[in-house]
Motif scaffolding. Structure first.
Motif, short mmCIF file in Angstrom:
data_model
loop_
_atom_site.label_atom_id
_atom_site.label_comp_id
_atom_site.label_asym_id
_atom_site.label_seq_id
_atom_site.Cartn_x
_atom_site.Cartn_y
_atom_site.Cartn_z
N MET A 1 13.74 -3.25 -11.29
CA MET A 1 14.56 -2.96 -10.13
C MET A 1 14.25 -4.02 -9.08
N LYS A 2 15.29 -4.58 -8.47
CA LYS A 2 15.12 -5.59 -7.43
C LYS A 2 15.54 -4.99 -6.09
N PHE A 3 14.72 -5.20 -5.07
CA PHE A 3 15.00 -4.68 -3.74
C PHE A 3 15.54 -5.79 -2.87
N LEU B 1 0.84 -5.87 -8.29
CA LEU B 1 1.37 -7.19 -8.61
C LEU B 1 2.72 -7.09 -9.33
N LYS B 2 2.83 -6.15 -10.25
CA LYS B 2 4.09 -5.95 -10.96
C LYS B 2 5.19 -5.51 -10.00
N MET B 3 4.85 -4.66 -9.04
CA MET B 3 5.82 -4.23 -8.05
C MET B 3 6.28 -5.42 -7.20
N LEU B 4 5.34 -6.28 -6.82
CA LEU B 4 5.68 -7.47 -6.04
C LEU B 4 6.59 -8.41 -6.83
N HIS C 1 5.00 -16.04 -3.22
CA HIS C 1 5.68 -16.30 -1.94
C HIS C 1 5.52 -15.11 -0.99
N LEU C 2 4.28 -14.61 -0.90
CA LEU C 2 4.01 -13.45 -0.05
C LEU C 2 3.89 -13.87 1.41
N SER C 3 4.20 -12.93 2.27
CA SER C 3 3.97 -13.13 3.70
C SER C 3 2.48 -12.96 3.97
N MET D 1 -2.54 -7.04 -0.30
CA MET D 1 -3.00 -7.29 -1.66
C MET D 1 -4.51 -7.50 -1.69
N LEU D 2 -5.04 -8.26 -0.73
CA LEU D 2 -6.48 -8.48 -0.67
C LEU D 2 -7.22 -7.17 -0.44
#
Length: 157
Positions: A1-3, A51-54, A99-101, A108-109
């Protein structure tokens, strides 16, 4: 699924900040009261699940992350499967690969049990700057190197 970015932004704006949750803890009559109201905001998934969700949210593949993070392909796949526990620097490289903000990287950390990036630390400040400026992992390593600071250890540097 893409948001879509609008969907993600709308969902994030309805989530209380950590400071707001800390205030709720301080003012709660009991821990049960706090948990009943706030359980849905708790971090309950593992790093590989996150990570999979991201990946899904960003519309990326693991191969995209490998290319952009400059990390070894098999190592990245092992991180995503939960076989390997990455160091803080490897996770930061993955953040660039995804490409995370800066906020997404901090989450994530935190979820991984690593120390968040700290703006009062010169190296961390440069990494935060590069994330905010949407730089590549190669760019942040050039920036770190030019200031005589340790670069992010990737397999392709």
């Amino acid at each position: 699924m893409k948001f879509s970015s609008d969907t993600v932004t709308a969902k994030l704006s309805s989530i209380p900040s950590t400071a707001e949750l800390e205030h709720e803890i301080k003012t709660a009559a009991s821990i049960e009261d706090y948990l009943s109201k706030s359980r849905k905001y708790m971090l309950t998934h593992s790093l590989p699940e996150h990570l999979k969700m991201l990946l899904s949210q960003k519309g990326l593949s693991k191969a995209d992350v490998v290319r952009a993070s400059l990390l070894d392909r098999s190592y990245v796949y092992q991180i995503f499967s939960g076989e390997k526990t990455p160091s803080r620097d490897k996770l930061i490289a993955i953040a660039f690969g995804l490409h995370l903000s800066d906020d997404e990287t901090q989450k994530m950390l935190k979820l991984s049990g690593n120390r968040e990036l700290y703006a009062r630390d010169e190296r961390d400040a440069m990494i935060l700057f590069a994330l905010h400026q949407k730089k590549s992992v190669f760019d942040v390593n050039e920036l770190l190197f030019s200031h005589d600071l340790p670069v992010l250890k990737t397999s392709k540097m």
